[in-house]
Enzyme design. Structure first.
Site, PDB file in Angstrom:
ATOM      1  N   GLU A 272       0.738  -1.182  -0.059  1.00 31.69           N
ATOM      2  CA  GLU A 272       0.133  -0.155   0.049  1.00 31.69           C
ATOM      3  C   GLU A 272       0.354   1.247  -0.028  1.00 31.69           C
ATOM      4  O   GLU A 272       1.533   0.929   0.804  1.00 31.69           O
ATOM      5  CB  GLU A 272      -1.068  -0.102   0.803  1.00 31.69           C
TER       6      GLU A 272
ATOM      7  N   THR B 187       3.415   2.027  -1.869  1.00 29.52           N
ATOM      8  CA  THR B 187       4.601   1.724  -2.448  1.00 29.52           C
ATOM      9  C   THR B 187       4.735   1.857  -3.637  1.00 29.52           C
ATOM     10  O   THR B 187       5.235   1.978  -4.243  1.00 29.52           O
ATOM     11  CB  THR B 187       4.906   0.368  -1.939  1.00 29.52           C
TER      12      THR B 187
ATOM     13  N   SER C 291     -23.819   8.448 -17.793  1.00 25.03           N
ATOM     14  CA  SER C 291     -23.419   6.828 -16.693  1.00 25.03           C
ATOM     15  C   SER C 291     -25.126   6.651 -16.708  1.00 25.03           C
ATOM     16  O   SER C 291     -25.895   8.251 -16.016  1.00 25.03           O
ATOM     17  CB  SER C 291     -22.869   8.230 -15.910  1.00 25.03           C
TER      18      SER C 291
ATOM     19  N   GLY D 133     -12.140   2.317  -1.843  1.00 26.46           N
ATOM     20  CA  GLY D 133     -10.390   2.262  -2.752  1.00 26.46           C
ATOM     21  C   GLY D 133     -10.528   0.644  -3.219  1.00 26.46           C
ATOM     22  O   GLY D 133      -9.960  -0.224  -2.669  1.00 26.46           O
ATOM     23  N   LEU D 134     -11.359   0.344  -3.778  1.00 23.72           N
ATOM     24  CA  LEU D 134     -11.498  -0.441  -4.924  1.00 23.72           C
ATOM     25  C   LEU D 134     -11.803  -0.066  -6.336  1.00 23.72           C
ATOM     26  O   LEU D 134     -11.727  -0.814  -6.953  1.00 23.72           O
ATOM     27  CB  LEU D 134     -12.781  -1.360  -4.863  1.00 23.72           C
TER      28      LEU D 134
ATOM     29  N   SER E  17     -13.337   2.244  -8.288  1.00 16.03           N
ATOM     30  CA  SER E  17     -13.191   2.929  -9.450  1.00 16.03           C
ATOM     31  C   SER E  17     -13.559   3.472 -10.294  1.00 16.03           C
ATOM     32  O   SER E  17     -13.566   3.196 -11.541  1.00 16.03           O
ATOM     33  CB  SER E  17     -14.856   3.408  -8.641  1.00 16.03           C
ATOM     34  N   SER E  18     -12.379   4.426  -9.562  1.00 17.56           N
ATOM     35  CA  SER E  18     -12.239   5.717 -10.967  1.00 17.56           C
ATOM     36  C   SER E  18     -11.386   4.999 -12.016  1.00 17.56           C
ATOM     37  O   SER E  18     -11.330   5.464 -13.316  1.00 17.56           O
ATOM     38  CB  SER E  18     -11.081   7.076 -10.598  1.00 17.56           C
TER      39      SER E  18
ATOM     40  N   GLU F 212      -4.625  10.430 -14.566  1.00 13.03           N
ATOM     41  CA  GLU F 212      -5.655  10.926 -13.150  1.00 13.03           C
ATOM     42  C   GLU F 212      -4.855  12.110 -12.750  1.00 13.03           C
ATOM     43  O   GLU F 212      -4.932  12.827 -11.871  1.00 13.03           O
ATOM     44  CB  GLU F 212      -5.274  10.250 -12.769  1.00 13.03           C
TER      45      GLU F 212
ATOM     46  N   ASP G  39      -3.240   0.508  -9.726  1.00 12.46           N
ATOM     47  CA  ASP G  39      -4.854   0.783  -9.964  1.00 12.46           C
ATOM     48  C   ASP G  39      -5.046   0.831 -11.379  1.00 12.46           C
ATOM     49  O   ASP G  39      -5.736  -0.030 -11.970  1.00 12.46           O
ATOM     50  CB  ASP G  39      -6.028   1.991  -9.452  1.00 12.46           C
TER      51      ASP G  39
END
EC number: 2.7.1.6
Length: 378
Positions: free
Chosen positions: A30, A32, A64, A119-120, A122-123, A155, A167
């Site tokens: 995390e 890193t 959307s 925290g999964l 989505s972006s 991003e 991600d």
């Protein structure tokens, strides 16, 4: 109604194709990624789905399923951030064009099952599904790792969130039934078998329902502190500090906050290596304590946990989990817990009871199944 059917209702014709890109859970590693370090995410079955039709008139129309109203119409030569969800899609078109790729426009309809603010990633799912669709429709011939780099640039520069590469790479490159060992310096990848069900195990995701945003400043402060530590130690990135040299490196740092950040990054890289060693040896249950160590480091050294995340981790451990930690950027979002399949219900009920007793919104708890990365559906 399918995404293709919704597209046709919106735009008066069929899409050229339908694509999907998943969210991700990070098993270990995390913060890193922006320190050139090691990470180990895997893709979730939850995806962002995009029905897309190519245009060549410089117009981008975005819709959307989660946002009422007509499609948002933008011109590619006038793209600027708006602070809305469209930035993640428009930013990818901007990044592709900025890199010299011929993108002439598109009609896009998005549907997503990736929980937002949990925290999964989505972006990243939004970015990667857009990049894959535009790359294929415009015949750009880009590799998955190249798409991930472009999405990260979108991003970082367009959206303004200083995220690392993990991600987007996870969403683009993960494979079914595996965790992805990624060296974020050179993007070297290794797919690590991670079939928990075959061993009678589950990895539960505990979405605390506490929302966060990476661009709210705290994420950026941590990144800046890591860069300050690397500069003070005379290295390109904290990845270059060997675990064996950590104590000596910490002695050279005067700022207590920077010392804590450095300690987390160096020890977290070592935890990724330990998890790989254990998985390679078939000792899957033994990774539990390593996950728990990671949470303590994120809580005490990196200081990005919160009461809800700590409650989720502590409750999971006290009710039988083999290990647990927060996952994602921090300040809310989700925790993960490695559990025996036979105790999953017990842990889930204990979490519900603990959150009720604390007067908190009930967490959303579900098993994380290592799934496929981005792909074309139709």
């Amino acid at each position: 109604m399918s995404a293709a059917e919704a597209f046709e209702a919106l735009y008066g014709g069929a899409p050229d194709g339908v694509w999907a890109a998943p969210g991700r859970v990070n098993l270990i590693g995390e913060h890193t990624d922006y320190n050139d370090g090691f990470v180990m995410p895997f893709a979730l079955p939850h995806t962002a789905v995009a029905a897309v039709r190519r245009r060549d008139d410089g117009v981008l129309r975005l819709h959307s399923a989660d946002v009422p109203g007509a499609p948002v119409e933008l011109r590619l030569d006038e793209l600027t951030p708006s602070g809305s969800w469209t930035d993640y899609v428009a930013g990818v078109a901007w990044a592709l064009r900025d890199a010299g790729h011929a993108v002439g426009g598109a009609d896009v309809h998005i549907e997503s099952t990736v929980p937002t603010g949990a925290g999964l990633s989505s972006s990243a799912a939004l970015e990667v599904v857009t990049a894959l669709a535009l790359s294929e429709l415009c015949e750009l011939g880009l590799h998955r790792w190249q798409l991930a780099r472009l999405c990260q640039r979108a991003e970082n520069v367009f959206v303004g969130a200083p995220t690392g590469i993990m991600d987007q790479t996870a969403s683009a490159c993960c494979t079914d039934g595996h965790a992805l060992f990624l060296d974020t310096r050179d993007l070297a990848q290794q797919q690590i078998p991670f079939d928990l069900a075959a061993l009678g195990l589950q990895l539960l995701v505990v979405d605390t329902q506490v929302k966060h945003a990476h661009s709210d400043g705290e994420y950026g402060k941590r990144r800046a502190g890591c860069e300050e530590g690397a500069a003070a130690l005379g290295v390109t990135a904290l990845r270059d500090i060997a675990y064996e040299d950590l104590d000596a490196a910490l002695d050279r740092l005067d700022d207590a906050e920077v010392r804590r950040l450095v300690r987390h990054i160096v020890t977290e890289n070592r935890r990724v290596e330990r998890v790989i060693e254990l998985l390679s040896a078939g000792e899957v249950r033994a990774i539990g304590p390593v996950l728990t160590e990671g949470h303590a480091s994120l809580r005490d050294d990196f200081r990005i946990s919160c009461p809800e995340l700590d409650l989720a981790v502590d409750t999971a451990l006290s009710s039988g989990a083999l290990g647990a930690r927060m996952t994602g950027g921090g300040f809310g979002g989700s925790a993960i817990a490695l559990v025996e399949s036979s105790s999953a219900d017990t842990v889930t009920k204990a979490l519900a009871a603990a959150f009720t007793e604390a007067g908190l919104t009930q967490p959303r708890v579900f098993p994380a199944v290592p799934s496929s990365g981005a792909r074309r559906l139709a």
